[in-house]
Design a protein around this motif. Sequence first.
Motif, PDB file in Angstrom:
ATOM      1  N   TYR A   1       4.305  -2.361   6.986  1.00 21.69           N
ATOM      2  CA  TYR A   1       4.136  -1.174   7.342  1.00 21.69           C
ATOM      3  C   TYR A   1       4.780  -0.739   8.834  1.00 21.69           C
ATOM      4  CZ  TYR A   1       3.566  -1.068   2.206  1.00 21.69           C
ATOM      5  OH  TYR A   1       2.866  -1.579   1.278  1.00 21.69           O
ATOM      6  N   GLY A   2       4.816  -1.936   9.925  1.00 16.74           N
ATOM      7  CA  GLY A   2       5.028  -1.621  11.015  1.00 16.74           C
ATOM      8  C   GLY A   2       3.453  -0.527  11.663  1.00 16.74           C
ATOM      9  N   PHE A   3       2.041  -0.414  11.507  1.00 16.46           N
ATOM     10  CA  PHE A   3       1.291   0.358  11.937  1.00 16.46           C
ATOM     11  C   PHE A   3       0.829  -0.946  12.928  1.00 16.46           C
ATOM     12  CE2 PHE A   3       1.846   2.612   8.631  1.00 16.46           C
ATOM     13  CZ  PHE A   3       1.911   3.981   8.682  1.00 16.46           C
ATOM     14  N   PRO A   4       0.318  -0.532  14.368  1.00 13.78           N
ATOM     15  CA  PRO A   4      -0.728  -1.220  15.424  1.00 13.78           C
ATOM     16  C   PRO A   4      -2.265  -1.405  14.136  1.00 13.78           C
ATOM     17  CG  PRO A   4      -0.558   1.154  15.942  1.00 13.78           C
ATOM     18  CD  PRO A   4       0.870   0.851  15.133  1.00 13.78           C
TER      19      PRO A   4
ATOM     20  N   ASP B   1       0.892  -1.046   0.197  1.00 12.92           N
ATOM     21  CA  ASP B   1       0.397  -0.131   0.132  1.00 12.92           C
ATOM     22  C   ASP B   1       1.100   1.012   0.124  1.00 12.92           C
ATOM     23  OD1 ASP B   1      -1.639   1.765   1.095  1.00 12.92           O
ATOM     24  OD2 ASP B   1      -2.842  -0.029   1.318  1.00 12.92           O
ATOM     25  N   ARG B   2       0.963   1.967  -1.313  1.00 11.64           N
ATOM     26  CA  ARG B   2       2.048   2.908  -1.148  1.00 11.64           C
ATOM     27  C   ARG B   2       1.300   4.406  -0.434  1.00 11.64           C
ATOM     28  NH1 ARG B   2       2.625   5.375  -7.009  1.00 11.64           N
ATOM     29  NH2 ARG B   2       3.422   7.644  -5.261  1.00 11.64           N
TER      30      ARG B   2
ATOM     31  N   ALA C   1       3.733   5.968   6.503  1.00 12.56           N
ATOM     32  CA  ALA C   1       5.008   5.794   7.346  1.00 12.56           C
ATOM     33  C   ALA C   1       6.553   6.637   7.376  1.00 12.56           C
ATOM     34  CB  ALA C   1       5.474   4.495   7.085  1.00 12.56           C
ATOM     35  N   ALA C   2       6.585   6.708   6.175  1.00 18.63           N
ATOM     36  CA  ALA C   2       7.672   7.631   6.307  1.00 18.63           C
ATOM     37  C   ALA C   2       7.638   9.671   6.574  1.00 18.63           C
ATOM     38  CB  ALA C   2       7.722   8.002   4.572  1.00 18.63           C
ATOM     39  N   ALA C   3       6.412   9.720   6.605  1.00 19.24           N
ATOM     40  CA  ALA C   3       5.808  10.738   7.341  1.00 19.24           C
ATOM     41  C   ALA C   3       5.312  10.653   8.574  1.00 19.24           C
ATOM     42  CB  ALA C   3       4.416  11.338   6.316  1.00 19.24           C
ATOM     43  N   ASP C   4       5.357   9.671   9.154  1.00 21.53           N
ATOM     44  CA  ASP C   4       5.569   9.681  10.707  1.00 21.53           C
ATOM     45  C   ASP C   4       4.628  10.509  11.168  1.00 21.53           C
ATOM     46  OD1 ASP C   4       7.051   8.257  12.972  1.00 21.53           O
ATOM     47  OD2 ASP C   4       7.371  10.542  13.731  1.00 21.53           O
ATOM     48  N   VAL C   5       3.431   9.575  10.166  1.00 23.99           N
ATOM     49  CA  VAL C   5       1.910  10.150  10.892  1.00 23.99           C
ATOM     50  C   VAL C   5       1.366   9.048  11.363  1.00 23.99           C
ATOM     51  CG1 VAL C   5      -0.572  11.008  10.293  1.00 23.99           C
ATOM     52  CG2 VAL C   5       1.870  10.757   8.798  1.00 23.99           C
TER      53      VAL C   5
END
Lengths: 348, 348
Positions: A157-160, A134-135, A141-145
């Motif tokens: 992507y390491g999201f909860p 998923d782009r 993730a890159a923007a640290d949102v």
Amino acid sequence: MPERPATLRDVAAAARVHPATASRALNPETRILVSEDTARRVSEAAGRLGYRPNPVARSLRTRRSHTVGVLIPDLNNPLFPPIVRGLEDKLGAAGYVALIGNTDADAGRERTLFEQMRARHVDGFALATATLHDRLLAEAAAADVPVVLMNRLAPDYGFPSVSVDNEQGARMAVSHLARLGHARIAHIAGPQEASTGVSRLRGFRDGMAAHELAVDESLIAYAAKYTVEEGTRCCRALLARHPGFTAVAAANDMLAVGCYTALDERSLSCPDDMSVIGFNDMPFIDRLRPPLTTVRFPHYQLGTEAAQLLLERISGAGGPVKILYLAPELIVRGSTAAQHAAGGTAPA
Amino acid sequence: MPERPATLRDVAAAARVHPATASRALNPETRILVSEDTARRVSEAAGRLGYRPNPVARSLRTRRSHTVGVLIPDLNNPLFPPIVRGLEDKLGAAGYVALIGNTDADAGRERTLFEQMRARHVDGFALATATLHDRLLAEAAAADVPVVLMNRLAPDYGFPSVSVDNEQGARMAVSHLARLGHARIAHIAGPQEASTGVSRLRGFRDGMAAHELAVDESLIAYAAKYTVEEGTRCCRALLARHPGFTAVAAANDMLAVGCYTALDERSLSCPDDMSVIGFNDMPFIDRLRPPLTTVRFPHYQLGTEAAQLLLERISGAGGPVKILYLAPELIVRGSTAAQHAAGGTAPA
DNA sequence: TTGTAGGCGTTATCAC
DNA sequence: GTGATAACGCCTACAA
């Protein structure tokens, strides 16, 4: 009744202090910095003037909007209202409000909504639209949102996230059918770009293996979307191939409902000629014709837990990323029945 | 990729103009005030820097949040998702976003949500929770807040509204039953503090009169809320009084669904022993057991029309207050049937 | 403990 | 046509 809503200056003036002091007195975090007496005077004045802090000004200053973006496929899918309510109730208690966006499973719409919400400075996102690659998630993730995933996973992507244990649920569905004597079981798989689609398919295969049943690849149909129409299309295709199956495990309730239509078209009775089992136990599905046997998980709680995780991320609590699984539960209703000798759609 | 999002100052600097000029160049309303050449330079710079105006700062300055509050009873009622989608789609196209609040038909919750939304400086409200005598509406009118009513009316307060023609719809329901040969027809009325409740009851009476049928007041039950549970309770009460009626016209689909439960409890078959008709034609109601005969109106369009009216109010277009009625349509399905001689729940 | 000053990003209202 | 200035309402170093 004040013509113009009271501002911090007004409160300060009424309490005979400087606006800065009034600010400190009114803000729970900084109240300790101010004397007992002035704090009382200020809050009394605030109450008297009906002072309500202007959230817009506060946002501009603190760069926090107390607003979160929520992206779901479609509010019209009955699965989502309870999830959204759980989310909103929990967020609301923490002073946050949700902006809801419906993507219709369209990546372009999703991106547009995401950008618009970012432009509005939302503090974070709760996404029920994640795909495995998923782009949007990569950029987030890159923007640290701050992001939390609902109902779906995207391990890269390491999201909860909060979701039901899909494999376990699918295995339970297959076991139920196997115990009823079904051996030739079809699966209508969900979109394979979503974790729900692949996990439930994997659970289906595992469940079949656990019961030493063969998986006929021609008995697996792939839905492009989680819609009633796709369920009908897939079920039609399976029936057209007609390989004598007696039960269908659908990847979700919408697809299962679509099966009902396809069965009706062939004057096949559910559950007499064909057992159907769904996934989700969405609202009102218990009142369908026939009531759908399905796999339940707590929708409202999924929303509240997601809100909880999101609030934790927003507050900057580092800590490890939490992946939360809710236990599935088999709900047996009228759409599944024991396979009787002459049943099923035996090959011609 | 700019570390910090580009601001208007950055754009102005890049285009070698004053921030105020950049603002004018970028704002469609004021672009005419700026020279062709600079306008081009500014928008080019904006594009290059990926400039996104900060809506929070803009709101602070313009006192417009481009946000509207939406109050509905409960998102879990399937009637509302399509309405909300219509509203959001239309509002979104105009650059607005909706904040959704669920009141659960609780006046206290409604007030809290209303206040919170006002505190967030919403530009207006779309309310699906209006009652006929409504303090909230009185205050909103006094405060001159843009408001549009959805699905319900409140003639005392002079707000624009969009709703179905409830009396006409209820008459159609009664006519349908009358033409099927039913004479003793019960009505489960909605809450009488809401316009839907009283209008549909009035339509019921009118319809009965039009067919020269007597209205037995003991055949009218009053639901306190539009919920399945209330429908069950009311239908139980009617059956307990047992005055030999053969059909029920419910004030909405939720109440009608509740009737199904009450009928099941007495092993009464719908439609063989009792015809049931609803109101709303909410999603999935066509797949119930049995499929519900009901009165339809276009939900999504109600949402878009409400958004339209609200946007007109917000933009300050004075003009006369518009009251919009959508035409109802009878949808005949399997829950109503001709009354046969021995049918009904004849008195003992 | 309280006051001062500055600024978050934008736009309205003046001048030039 | 463009620039300068101030303000929207609030918060927070820093100073006193």
